[in-house]
Design an enzyme around this catalytic site. Structure first.
Site, PDB file in Angstrom:
ATOM      1  N   SER A 101      40.497  27.319 -27.214  1.00 12.36           N
ATOM      2  CA  SER A 101      41.523  26.793 -26.960  1.00 12.36           C
ATOM      3  C   SER A 101      41.775  25.413 -26.572  1.00 12.36           C
ATOM      4  CB  SER A 101      41.999  27.933 -25.590  1.00 12.36           C
ATOM      5  OG  SER A 101      43.569  27.930 -25.391  1.00 12.36           O
ATOM      6  N   ASP A 151      48.772  35.197 -32.669  1.00 10.78           N
ATOM      7  CA  ASP A 151      48.341  34.419 -31.450  1.00 10.78           C
ATOM      8  C   ASP A 151      49.592  33.766 -30.982  1.00 10.78           C
ATOM      9  OD1 ASP A 151      47.536  32.239 -29.509  1.00 10.78           O
ATOM     10  OD2 ASP A 151      45.761  31.907 -30.765  1.00 10.78           O
ATOM     11  N   HIS A 182      45.505  35.613 -28.339  1.00 15.15           N
ATOM     12  CA  HIS A 182      44.893  34.074 -28.372  1.00 15.15           C
ATOM     13  C   HIS A 182      43.419  34.505 -27.687  1.00 15.15           C
ATOM     14  CE1 HIS A 182      45.192  30.176 -27.707  1.00 15.15           C
ATOM     15  NE2 HIS A 182      44.465  30.034 -26.464  1.00 15.15           N
TER      16      HIS A 182
HETATM   17  C1  MLT Z   1      46.516  23.592 -24.692  1.00 18.99           C
HETATM   18  O1  MLT Z   1      47.336  23.028 -23.760  1.00 18.99           O
HETATM   19  O2  MLT Z   1      45.454  23.009 -25.108  1.00 18.99           O
HETATM   20  C2  MLT Z   1      46.907  24.702 -25.512  1.00 18.99           C
HETATM   21  O3  MLT Z   1      48.063  25.066 -25.268  1.00 18.99           O
HETATM   22  C3  MLT Z   1      45.882  25.835 -25.173  1.00 18.99           C
HETATM   23  C4  MLT Z   1      45.788  26.051 -23.919  1.00 18.99           C
HETATM   24  O4  MLT Z   1      44.793  25.668 -23.057  1.00 18.99           O
HETATM   25  O5  MLT Z   1      46.410  26.867 -23.391  1.00 18.99           O
END
Ligand code: MLT
Length: 201
Positions: A101, A151, A182
């Site tokens: 992520s 996702d 996700h």
């Molecule tokens: C981010 O902000 O890098 C992406 O939206 C993924 C997350 O960390 O939620």
């Protein structure tokens, strides 16, 4: 940067572990073991706090990144890897990112901004870190992307766009599609481990 370093077997790669939003440098240690128990591990905690949750760079809203901060934090992480290589005596050219992520996004940002920043990457649920920039040459770098067809944070088209951009810069990209939103699942980690075994070890 706050981190954990664990030395692996001589000559084995260094896994650069980059957690998701709200995570810590402890989060991906078990994942690293599943990928390569012999590897060294450099696991880093993001320097940005969003309401007490650690991240690797600021965002303005869900999926909307603070580009100036992203560029600054990418440089900070790049320099930290260089400094760590000197401090711990590992091979700087044998660093493979394992990110989830937000951690996958900063790993992708390293590839977008610096030639030779990584030898390869295992990216779980990454997004396109920046649009409209020319990537450095990623010749022969191998990249595994674990993605969710459903996702909600990282839509499938975004995964495909990231893959296309990396390939246009010369990388080899493999996408493993899952259907668990996700979430980082064991199937995905096993897929990443198999890819690593074949292309990156
Ligand atoms: C981010 O902000 O890098 C992406 O939206 C993924 C997350 O960390 O939620």
């Amino acid at each position: 940067m706050k981190h954990i370093f664990r030395e692996g077997k001589p000559g084995a790669p260094v896994l650069l572990l980059l957690h998701g939003t709200g995570g810590t440098e402890e989060d991906l240690l078990e994942v690293a073991k599943l990928i390569d128990d012999d590897a060294s591990v450099l696991s880093v905690r993001g320097n940005v706090s969003e309401n007490g949750m650690s991240r690797f760079f600021r965002r303005l809203a869900e999926g909307v990144f603070d580009e100036e901060d992203l560029i600054h934090r990418t440089r900070e992480l790049y320099d930290f890897i260089d400094e760590s290589a000197e401090q711990y005596g590992f091979d700087r050219s044998n660093v493979i990112a394992v990110g989830y992520s937000n951690g996958a996004n900063i790993a992708a940002s390293l590839m977008f901004h610096y030639e030779g920043a990584l030898k390869g990457a295992l990216l779980h649920h990454p997004m396109v870190p920046r649009k409209g920039v020319e990537l450095p040459s990623l010749n022969e770098q191998h990249v595994f992307i674990g993605a969710g067809a459903n996702d909600p944070i990282c839509p499938a088209q975004e995964t495909e766009e990231l893959s296309r951009l990396l390939e246009q810069a010369g990388a080899h990209v493999h996408i493993q599609w899952e259907h668990n939103g996700h979430q980082l699942t064991i199937d995905e980690v096993q897929g990443a481990a198999a890819y690593y075994e074949q292309h990156l070890k």
